[in-house]
Design an enzyme around this catalytic site. Sequence first.
Site, mmCIF file in Angstrom:
data_model
loop_
_atom_site.group_PDB
_atom_site.id
_atom_site.type_symbol
_atom_site.label_atom_id
_atom_site.label_comp_id
_atom_site.label_asym_id
_atom_site.label_seq_id
_atom_site.Cartn_x
_atom_site.Cartn_y
_atom_site.Cartn_z
ATOM 1 N N TYR A 37 34.214 33.764 32.192
ATOM 2 C CA TYR A 37 34.899 35.030 32.473
ATOM 3 C C TYR A 37 35.223 35.705 31.151
ATOM 4 O O TYR A 37 35.647 35.054 30.189
ATOM 5 C CB TYR A 37 36.200 34.781 33.242
ATOM 6 C CG TYR A 37 37.032 36.030 33.442
ATOM 7 C CD1 TYR A 37 36.900 36.802 34.589
ATOM 8 C CD2 TYR A 37 37.940 36.443 32.468
ATOM 9 C CE1 TYR A 37 37.651 37.955 34.770
ATOM 10 C CE2 TYR A 37 38.695 37.597 32.640
ATOM 11 C CZ TYR A 37 38.546 38.343 33.785
ATOM 12 O OH TYR A 37 39.280 39.492 33.955
ATOM 13 N N GLU B 28 35.362 44.311 32.675
ATOM 14 C CA GLU B 28 35.362 42.913 33.106
ATOM 15 C C GLU B 28 33.938 42.447 33.368
ATOM 16 O O GLU B 28 33.185 43.120 34.073
ATOM 17 C CB GLU B 28 36.198 42.756 34.378
ATOM 18 C CG GLU B 28 36.267 41.326 34.896
ATOM 19 C CD GLU B 28 37.037 41.226 36.200
ATOM 20 O OE1 GLU B 28 38.178 40.739 36.169
ATOM 21 O OE2 GLU B 28 36.495 41.655 37.245
#
Length: 224
Positions: free
Chosen positions: A109, A197
């Site tokens: 991530y 993101e």
Amino acid sequence: MNLHEYQAKTLLREAGVAVPDGRVIRAIEDVDGAIEALGEGPWVMKVQVHAGGRGKAGGVRVVRSADEARSFAEGWLGRRLVTIQTGAAGLPVETLYLEPATRIARELYLSLIIDRATSKVTFIASDAGGMDIEEVAETTPGRIHALSVHPAAGLMPYHARKLAFALGLAGNQAKAFAQMLKGLYEVFTRKDASMLEVNPLAVTESGELVALDAKFVLDSNAGY
């Protein structure tokens, strides 16, 4: 202003960030041309809406033939996708995105946000990719790593080394990660973004780093 995944990936690709090749589908007639352009499958087909939870709602599927791709398109185009973020009314599905499936070894991530208190760009990274980052923060906060960049100095090599080490990346992967951070930081600041993101950031079975999904939020005064 929220960008669709395919729009975000276009910006990342222009910044030198590795993303899968992909094709936008807005009508059933677009499916065959998209598959021909991308080559041999399997492929991943994704509904394009401004909401998380697409996969759990059936809006993401691996398709292995043109018939499966057409069936997915017929089932979603012109309909509404309901997720935990959309409310009961859901959001209209006007666009799909098709890209080759990626053979994944690990999912990481990575995100960039603006720390409003300090006006610094902050990187947030975790080895728990492909998951809801809020859930990771609540259940295993030690797997989340944050690093802020001073706007006057900009992104420095030690920033990349620190995050790469935290994610278990070394050697050529650490070098590729540093280049990816540079591209992400450049496009984030150039576009006056408030959030970017990448989840998941995939480590492929061949050892490459690829941004498999991207969310990009621009400042309301910024142009796309």
